[in-house]
Structures are given as structure tokens and as C-alpha cells.
Design a protein around this motif. Structure first.
Motif, PDB file in Angstrom:
ATOM      1  N   UNK A  38       0.305  -1.573   0.124  1.00 20.44           N
ATOM      2  CA  UNK A  38       0.465   0.297  -0.042  1.00 20.44           C
ATOM      3  C   UNK A  38       0.525   1.098  -0.054  1.00 20.44           C
ATOM      4  N   UNK A  39       1.904   1.203   0.913  1.00 19.83           N
ATOM      5  CA  UNK A  39       3.039   2.172   0.961  1.00 19.83           C
ATOM      6  C   UNK A  39       3.507   2.710  -0.604  1.00 19.83           C
ATOM      7  N   UNK A  40       3.085   2.080  -1.869  1.00 18.17           N
ATOM      8  CA  UNK A  40       4.238   2.670  -3.180  1.00 18.17           C
ATOM      9  C   UNK A  40       3.461   3.136  -3.034  1.00 18.17           C
ATOM     10  N   UNK A  41       1.601   2.934  -3.363  1.00 19.48           N
ATOM     11  CA  UNK A  41       1.108   3.823  -3.798  1.00 19.48           C
ATOM     12  C   UNK A  41       0.519   4.434  -3.107  1.00 19.48           C
ATOM     13  N   UNK A  42       0.197   5.049  -2.034  1.00 20.93           N
ATOM     14  CA  UNK A  42      -0.267   6.126  -0.966  1.00 20.93           C
ATOM     15  C   UNK A  42       1.175   6.702  -0.618  1.00 20.93           C
ATOM     16  N   UNK A  43       2.732   6.503  -0.972  1.00 20.18           N
ATOM     17  CA  UNK A  43       3.483   7.010   0.546  1.00 20.18           C
ATOM     18  C   UNK A  43       3.710   7.012   1.367  1.00 20.18           C
ATOM     19  N   UNK A  44       4.250   7.430   2.050  1.00 17.25           N
ATOM     20  CA  UNK A  44       4.237   7.339   3.953  1.00 17.25           C
ATOM     21  C   UNK A  44       3.423   8.902   4.544  1.00 17.25           C
ATOM     22  N   UNK A  45       2.404   7.175   5.065  1.00 13.22           N
ATOM     23  CA  UNK A  45       1.191   8.207   5.406  1.00 13.22           C
ATOM     24  C   UNK A  45       1.446   8.734   6.688  1.00 13.22           C
ATOM     25  N   UNK A  46       3.085   7.712   7.503  1.00  9.62           N
ATOM     26  CA  UNK A  46       3.184   8.177   8.734  1.00  9.62           C
ATOM     27  C   UNK A  46       3.990   9.821   9.217  1.00  9.62           C
ATOM     28  N   UNK A  47       4.637  10.090   7.888  1.00 14.59           N
ATOM     29  CA  UNK A  47       5.360  11.698   7.420  1.00 14.59           C
ATOM     30  C   UNK A  47       4.222  12.658   7.036  1.00 14.59           C
ATOM     31  N   UNK A  48       3.847  12.242   6.181  1.00 19.06           N
ATOM     32  CA  UNK A  48       2.934  13.085   4.772  1.00 19.06           C
ATOM     33  C   UNK A  48       1.464  12.151   4.937  1.00 19.06           C
ATOM     34  N   UNK A  49       1.092  12.157   6.186  1.00 18.38           N
ATOM     35  CA  UNK A  49      -1.115  11.564   5.940  1.00 18.38           C
ATOM     36  C   UNK A  49      -1.635  12.517   4.709  1.00 18.38           C
ATOM     37  N   UNK A  50      -2.168  11.374   4.434  1.00 17.48           N
ATOM     38  CA  UNK A  50      -2.834  12.234   2.996  1.00 17.48           C
ATOM     39  C   UNK A  50      -4.732  11.651   3.685  1.00 17.48           C
ATOM     40  N   UNK A  51      -4.949  12.059   3.819  1.00 19.33           N
ATOM     41  CA  UNK A  51      -6.283  12.404   4.424  1.00 19.33           C
ATOM     42  C   UNK A  51      -7.224  13.756   4.341  1.00 19.33           C
ATOM     43  N   UNK A  52      -8.410  13.527   3.845  1.00 21.49           N
ATOM     44  CA  UNK A  52      -9.524  14.937   3.715  1.00 21.49           C
ATOM     45  C   UNK A  52     -10.159  15.214   4.691  1.00 21.49           C
ATOM     46  N   UNK A  53     -10.526  16.307   5.335  1.00 29.14           N
ATOM     47  CA  UNK A  53     -11.382  16.783   6.235  1.00 29.14           C
ATOM     48  C   UNK A  53     -12.606  16.096   5.997  1.00 29.14           C
ATOM     49  N   UNK A  54     -13.054  15.139   6.902  1.00 25.81           N
ATOM     50  CA  UNK A  54     -15.008  14.799   6.974  1.00 25.81           C
ATOM     51  C   UNK A  54     -15.730  16.569   6.840  1.00 25.81           C
ATOM     52  N   UNK A  55     -15.958  16.607   6.151  1.00 24.10           N
ATOM     53  CA  UNK A  55     -16.695  18.002   5.641  1.00 24.10           C
ATOM     54  C   UNK A  55     -18.193  17.546   5.438  1.00 24.10           C
ATOM     55  N   UNK A  56     -18.897  17.972   7.040  1.00 25.78           N
ATOM     56  CA  UNK A  56     -20.820  17.951   6.164  1.00 25.78           C
ATOM     57  C   UNK A  56     -21.014  20.145   6.468  1.00 25.78           C
ATOM     58  N   UNK A  57     -22.604  20.095   5.850  1.00 26.08           N
ATOM     59  CA  UNK A  57     -22.415  21.856   5.740  1.00 26.08           C
ATOM     60  C   UNK A  57     -23.877  21.634   5.842  1.00 26.08           C
ATOM     61  N   UNK A  58     -24.427  22.110   7.174  1.00 23.16           N
ATOM     62  CA  UNK A  58     -26.284  22.651   7.085  1.00 23.16           C
ATOM     63  C   UNK A  58     -26.071  22.869   6.339  1.00 23.16           C
ATOM     64  N   UNK A  59     -27.944  22.896   5.602  1.00 24.51           N
ATOM     65  CA  UNK A  59     -28.266  23.571   5.210  1.00 24.51           C
ATOM     66  C   UNK A  59     -29.817  24.098   5.426  1.00 24.51           C
ATOM     67  N   UNK A  60     -29.242  25.352   6.014  1.00 20.79           N
ATOM     68  CA  UNK A  60     -30.895  25.675   6.226  1.00 20.79           C
ATOM     69  C   UNK A  60     -31.861  26.800   5.553  1.00 20.79           C
ATOM     70  N   UNK A  61     -30.977  28.374   4.852  1.00 20.50           N
ATOM     71  CA  UNK A  61     -31.730  28.666   4.110  1.00 20.50           C
ATOM     72  C   UNK A  61     -30.826  28.993   2.650  1.00 20.50           C
ATOM     73  N   UNK A  62     -31.337  28.609   1.703  1.00 22.76           N
ATOM     74  CA  UNK A  62     -30.555  28.950   0.367  1.00 22.76           C
ATOM     75  C   UNK A  62     -31.499  29.116  -1.082  1.00 22.76           C
ATOM     76  N   UNK A  63     -31.292  29.496  -1.528  1.00 21.31           N
ATOM     77  CA  UNK A  63     -31.524  29.664  -3.105  1.00 21.31           C
ATOM     78  C   UNK A  63     -31.152  28.216  -3.748  1.00 21.31           C
ATOM     79  N   UNK A  64     -32.405  27.913  -4.883  1.00 22.48           N
ATOM     80  CA  UNK A  64     -32.310  26.717  -5.661  1.00 22.48           C
ATOM     81  C   UNK A  64     -33.078  27.447  -7.069  1.00 22.48           C
ATOM     82  N   UNK A  65     -32.594  27.270  -8.256  1.00 17.90           N
ATOM     83  CA  UNK A  65     -33.010  27.347  -9.417  1.00 17.90           C
ATOM     84  C   UNK A  65     -33.935  26.694  -9.428  1.00 17.90           C
ATOM     85  N   UNK A  66     -34.674  25.756  -8.976  1.00 19.32           N
ATOM     86  CA  UNK A  66     -35.451  24.381  -8.926  1.00 19.32           C
ATOM     87  C   UNK A  66     -36.936  25.394  -9.066  1.00 19.32           C
TER      88      UNK A  66
END
Length: 447
Positions: A183-211
Motif C-alpha cells: 500500500x505504501x507504494x501507492x500512497x507514500x509514507x502516511x506517517x510523515x505525509x498523511x493523505x487524509x481529507x477532512x470529513x466536512x458536513x454543512x448545514x443547509x438552513x437557508x438557501x436559493x435553488x434554481x428548481x
């Protein structure tokens, strides 16, 4: 639309994709997400990776946004964060994508150096076949990975590394070690260069829609409401008490007031209110002149105001009401009582310093569409649609004005029109005293 494109007012700030390596990465992601590929040798993409040229080639401009609900995206570079979002279906989508890129910029920079990152803005629902389904949208979660699954593989490698660190006699587990090396051959050294994307969730209370012809949903308010661009009766029964359309001007004004969403331009701190109102007056003259077929080629502000003087009797009531307001602000003239059913009323307002100021200004621009600068800044989808029905002389004037007056300093123009200064004191005058002194719009300071 050609003159808008030539002046950078349409399809501006798109990212060029013109190298074989980038095109191949784009195609891998495109095939992974949609099962399709492009044969174009070069094209341009927006913040989401959508390309109008690829849309033309495929005969499908929703190829990354089927159903207009859960937008997919392709990232080739973190520079996409500065690009516009074309074909917007929800007003929150561009802000979500930009925040995702900015929060994960270092990780995305590393990932896109070798591969494209593809993903999706996952809504709480999978389709919006009826207006009622919009009320089921409560949050948007971002799911993203490279075409080769680098992030997913890095997460697995991280778990294996944790096992290796905690397991007794791990040094003797040849299978575990072999898995980590592979796996390290594909991803690199995750202990020194962690390849993680933040899990992000956004509340949708007020918005415009084209629908459904365009809808503004304000439910995260003390007094919630839905405001429709089209006929409200066509929407059917909805799970919200108040539903208005653009003909319900008094009700919309009350909605703004009850939720403290707007302020009069002449009350706003740190702006030249009279200059802003005079510019709105010029736009109203341009609109009237365009309808009358008057040639506006190379017209200056002096020319526009000369037109206003010579055709004053034919100008609409919006112009005369704003002129009286300017006279009050500059010269201490009679206070003009502009009620909410007056055509000029929404031209006198801007969003207050609230969380949803952009959405409020977007709605105000639709309620006051003759202000072409605010319309272009706050509601480009509506601007482009209305532009197509304007006279050639108005199209030419508007394109020249925006290129000359707005595009030269976009940030400065936005700050001058919509920016907010902090109040000078924490104890403003009581509301009752202010109303009694200067009228129903609150504490207005004369210049």
C-alpha cells in the motif's frame, strides 16, 4: 452573450485544461464518475470541474449534476477555488466547494500532483422531484477521493500501521508487513505525509435553488418563509406557514423587517449612500432609454443625466423617489415616505450585517432588477437570463459599464456596496425615538 464573454463578464476565471496529462486525469475522473470521456484537446473548467465545452460535446450540461441535486466534482488543481460555479442549482454549492478546497489545500495539492480528485456534494435527498422535497435537505456532506482511491488506501494503510504499532510480535507478521509495503507504494509514507481529507458536513438552513422557477428558502429564522420567483400557488402545499411570491411586496418587506435582515442604504455606515443611489438612478434611466430605443453608445454619466433631465416626465416612479431620497440625504429636503408597495422601495435597501447577507442581497437584486450592477454581482443566473431580452443598445452599455466600473476592482466595488463597518458605540438610540425623529427606516444620519 459574445460581448459578455469578450469582456470577461461570462465564463471568466475558468481554469484552462490544455495539456495531455491533465486531460487524461480529467478523463479518468470523468469516466469514474459518469462513464463518459471527452475527446477535446483543450477546454476550461469551473470550480466543480464542469466544462461548458465538454457539456456541448456530450450534449449534456448536467453531466456532473444529474437531477440538479447532488453535484459531482473533479479537481485538477487547487487553483479551482478561485473559479466561478457555472449552472448553479443551489446558492450554497460554490461556498461549500471553496471551503473544502481551502480546508484541505495542502492535501489536495499533493493528491492532484499525480491524479484527479473526484467527489460529490451529497445532499440529504437524492432528487427534488417536488418542492416539498427541498425541506428534506438538511445537510450536505462532501465525499472525495482520487481516481485510484489514494485516500481510501491511505486510510487502510493508516489502520494497518496502527495495528503494527500495537500488536504483539508484529515484527514477525510477514503478511501484515507485506500489506503495508504494497500500500505504501501507492500512497507514500502516511506517517510523515498523511493523505487524509477532512470529513466536512454543512448545514443547509437557508438557501436559493434554481428548481421550480427559483425559490428562496429561509427556515433558520425567527419568522421562516419561502419566497418564490414564480407563482406560489403552483408549488402546492408545503411544510412551512408562509409562502410568498414576487407580487407579495408588503409581506416580503415585513419578513425582512421581522427578521432584521435589511437596512436602508442611507442608514449604512461607511458608504457614500448618495453616490450609490445616484448610480441606481442612472441604471433606471438606462433601462428606460433602452426600452425607448435611444442610442447609448459610449454614453457617459453626464450623458445619462442629460437624458434624465430631458426626459424627466417619461421616467418611472422609481427614479423620482430615489431622487427625492438623495435630496433628503444631501440637502435636507423633505423626507420621502417610500412604502413597501412603491416600486422604488427595495432599491433603497441592502442586506444588514447578518450571516445570510449574500442570500438576502440575492433576493433584493431580484426585487430591484433595474440595478444591473447589483444584479450582476448578486444573482448572475438571473442577470444572464434577463440580458438576453434587453435591447442591443442596453446590452452594449451594460457590458461596457461593468467591464469599466466593476471588473477593474471587483473586491473594492463589493466592499463599497455591501461592506459593513463596526458600530461606533454599543448603545444605539432607542428605536421609538429614532422613528419619531427621522421616519420608519431607523437611525439615518444626514451627510
Amino acid at each position: 452573450m459574445k460581448r459578455l464573454i469578450e469582456r470577461g463578464l461570462m465564463f471568466g476565471n475558468l481554469i484552462a485544461v490544455d495539456s495531455p496529462a491533465l486531460i487524461e486525469r480529467y478523463n479518468r475522473a470523468l469516466e469514474h464518475l459518469t462513464g463518459q470521456r471527452t475527446g477535446l484537446a483543450d477546454f476550461h473548467i469551473d470550480i466543480s470541474g464542469y466544462s461548458p465545452e465538454v457539456g456541448d460535446e456530450l450534449g449534456d450540461h448536467l453531466y456532473l449534476n444529474q437531477g440538479g441535486c447532488n453535484r459531482q466534482f473533479i479537481l485538477l488543481t487547487t487553483e479551482q477555488k478561485g473559479a466561478p460555479l457555472l449552472g448553479m442549482k443551489f446558492s450554497t454549492s460554490r461556498g461549500i466547494l471553496r471551503q473544502f478546497i481551502e480546508e484541505n489545500e495542502a492535501e489536495l495539492f499533493a493528491l492532484t500532483a499525480r491524479d484527479a480528485v473526484g467527489g460529490e456534494l451529497v445532499n440529504s435527498v437524492f432528487s427534488v422531484e417536488s418542492p416539498e422535497k427541498l425541506f428534506d435537505i438538511r445537510k450536505v456532506t462532501i465525499e472525495a477521493d482520487t481516481t485510484g482511491g489514494t485516500v481510501r488506501q491511505a486510510e487502510k494503510l493508516g489502520q494497518l500501521v496502527d495495528r503494527f504499532k500495537t500488536k504483539d510480535d508484529a515484527w514477525f507478521d510477514d503478511v501484515l508487513i507485506a500489506q503495508m509495503i504494497g500500500m505504501a507504494k501507492e500512497t507514500g509514507d502516511v506517517t510523515r505525509n498523511p493523505v487524509r481529507l477532512k470529513q466536512m458536513t454543512f448545514a443547509q438552513e437557508n438557501f436559493w435553488t434554481a428548481h421550480f422557477g427559483g425559490l428562496y428558502l429561509f427556515r433558520g429564522m425567527d419568522h421562516p418563509a419561502l419566497i418564490a420567483s414564480g407563482e406560489k400557488d403552483a408549488l402546492g402545499k408545503l411544510p412551512i406557514k408562509y409562502v410568498f411570491d414576487m407580487d407579495d411586496r408588503n409581506q416580503i418587506a415585513k419578513f425582512f423587517e421581522f427578521n432584521d435582515l435589511v437596512e436602508p442604504i442611507v442608514k449604512a455606515r461607511g458608504i457614500d449612500a448618495a453616490a450609490i443611489l445616484r448610480q441606481k438612478m442612472d441604471f433606471i434611466v438606462v433601462d428606460a432609454a433602452g426600452d425607448a430605443g435611444i442610442d447609448l453608445s459610449d454614453a457617459t454619466r453626464a450623458d445619462i443625466r442629460a437624458l434624465a433631465r430631458s426626459h424627466a416626465g417619461h421616467l418611472p416612479s422609481e427614479y423620482h423617489a430615489l431622487r427625492e431620497l438623495v435630496e433628503w440625504a444631501e440637502e435636507g429636503g423633505k423626507w420621502p415616505r417610500i412604502s413597501s408597495d412603491h416600486p422604488a422601495y427595495f432599491y433603497t435597501l441592502r442586506a444588514a450585517d447578518v450571516k445570510d447577507a449574500e442570500l438576502v442581497n440575492m433576493l433584493l437584486s431580484e426585487l430591484a432588477p433595474k440595478d444591473i450592477r447589483q444584479l450582476f454581482i448578486c444573482h448572475k443566473e438571473l442577470f444572464y437570463r434577463l440580458y438576453q431580452g434587453w435591447s442591443e443598445t442596453k446590452k452594449s452599455y451594460v457590458a461596457d459599464f461593468l467591464a469599466r466600473e466593476y471588473m477593474m476592482d471587483k473586491a473594492g466595488a463589493r466592499e463599497a456596496l455591501f461592506g459593513h463597518e463596526a458600530p461606533m458605540d454599543d448603545h444605539p438610540a432607542p428605536r421609538e425615538d429614532v422613528i419619531e425623529r427621522v421616519g420608519p427606516w431607523g437611525a439615518i444620519r444626514r451627510r
